[in-house]
Design a protein around this motif. Structure first.
Motif, PDB file in Angstrom:
ATOM      1  N   GLU A   1       5.390  -0.007   4.805  1.00  0.00           N
ATOM      2  CA  GLU A   1       5.710   1.129   3.951  1.00  0.00           C
ATOM      3  C   GLU A   1       5.868   0.714   2.498  1.00  0.00           C
ATOM      4  OE1 GLU A   1       5.436   4.311   4.760  1.00  0.00           O
ATOM      5  OE2 GLU A   1       4.700   3.431   6.607  1.00  0.00           O
ATOM      6  N   ASP A   2       6.300  -0.517   2.276  1.00  0.00           N
ATOM      7  CA  ASP A   2       6.359  -1.035   0.907  1.00  0.00           C
ATOM      8  C   ASP A   2       4.962  -0.996   0.290  1.00  0.00           C
ATOM      9  OD1 ASP A   2       6.723  -2.926  -1.390  1.00  0.00           O
ATOM     10  OD2 ASP A   2       8.701  -3.156  -0.480  1.00  0.00           O
ATOM     11  N   MET A   3       3.983  -1.450   1.048  1.00  0.00           N
ATOM     12  CA  MET A   3       2.602  -1.451   0.564  1.00  0.00           C
ATOM     13  C   MET A   3       2.056  -0.035   0.436  1.00  0.00           C
ATOM     14  SD  MET A   3       1.154  -4.687   2.760  1.00  0.00           S
ATOM     15  CE  MET A   3      -0.484  -4.574   2.041  1.00  0.00           C
ATOM     16  N   ALA A   4       2.384   0.830   1.411  1.00  0.00           N
ATOM     17  CA  ALA A   4       1.874   2.204   1.367  1.00  0.00           C
ATOM     18  C   ALA A   4       2.400   2.954   0.152  1.00  0.00           C
ATOM     19  CB  ALA A   4       2.263   2.938   2.654  1.00  0.00           C
ATOM     20  N   LEU A   5       3.706   2.823  -0.116  1.00  0.00           N
ATOM     21  CA  LEU A   5       4.291   3.532  -1.253  1.00  0.00           C
ATOM     22  C   LEU A   5       3.769   2.988  -2.578  1.00  0.00           C
ATOM     23  CD1 LEU A   5       7.923   3.892   0.104  1.00  0.00           C
ATOM     24  CD2 LEU A   5       6.374   5.767  -0.450  1.00  0.00           C
TER      25      LEU A   5
END
Length: 255
Positions: free
Chosen positions: A40-44
């Motif tokens: 989710e860090d990468m997605a956001l």
């Protein structure tokens, strides 16, 4: 270039689109290194980059329409708070992962509908931007919608956080559909839709997802926010102070 391409309403409409993307992109960038899991860090971070990319295209286009020699950086970093036209929802603090997902879902669902309409804009450049941006909006809506369901229909704690986020954010969505003379002028010129026309279709998108998430939609109240009219929340000034510090401290710096 036709007169409609240089009207003040046309310019403000494009600026509003660019400011929405810029300010929400700035907010989402705050999650870099802080999301609950690496994926989710990468997605956001990637969604933030999508929005900043949209902002670059839109602010560049607005600068050309304006004809005052201002480029994307000047429009992004050197305006004062009342000159930004973003929705108030975009500038609100992230608070936690639940609020971020609920905000992303409400906004990207609206933006998906708006980009669909703008793909047939009489402004060829805006139509091209819409054709690119709609792909990103679809992914953002799907990603955040999936999380809204997981959080809302998850544990007691995740449900409470998601419901609290919806309770807080829902009143700000009325601003999406607030009427403005800018929208009327732009619609008459074939540039883009009046945003109030999208309310029924937006509700048809978001209500089933919120129901599946077992979330209760708050009743509408008289509360209204006015970010797209240049009247912002107390959070906007703090966001701009951080976003603009380099350009304000070192005007015209290049690297």
């Amino acid at each position: 270039m036709t007169q409609q391409m240089t009207s003040p309403e046309h310019i403000e409409y494009v600026l509003r689109l660019g400011d929405n993307a810029l300010i929400l992109g700035q907010r989402l960038s705050e999650w870099c290194g802080h999301a609950p899991v690496l994926e989710e860090d990468m997605a956001l971070a990637n969604m933030s980059l999508d929005l900043i990319g949209q902002a670059r295209m839109l602010l560049t286009h607005a600068g050309r329409l304006e004809g005052r020699g201002r480029d994307e950086d000047q429009l992004a970093f050197l305006r004062t708070e009342p000159n930004y036209r973003n929705l108030t929802l975009c500038e609100l603090p992230n608070q936690d992962f639940g609020r971020t997902m609920v905000r992303n879902f409400l906004y990207s669902s609206f933006q998906k509908l708006l980009w669909e309409r703008l793909m047939t804009s009489s402004d060829a450049e805006l139509a091209a931007i819409a054709a690119k941006s709609i792909k990103e909006a679809r992914y953002h809506a799907q990603h955040s919608g999936d999380w809204v369901i997981r959080l809302g229909d998850g544990t007691a704690d995740s449900h409470a956080r998601a419901q609290g986020a919806l309770d807080y954010l829902w009143p700000y969505t009325a601003e999406f559909f607030a009427t403005t003379p800018v929208d009327d002028a732009v619609a008459a010129a074939g540039v883009g839709p009046v945003w109030s026309e999208l309310e029924t279709a937006w509700e048809a998108l978001v209500m089933p997802v919120l129901a599946e998430a077992t979330l209760t939609v708050p009743a509408r109240t008289p509360f209204r926010s006015y970010g797209k009219f240049g009247r912002h929340s107390e959070h906007m000034g703090h966001l701009l102070a951080e976003m603009q510090i380099m350009q304000r401290t070192y005007p015209g710096a290049q690297w």
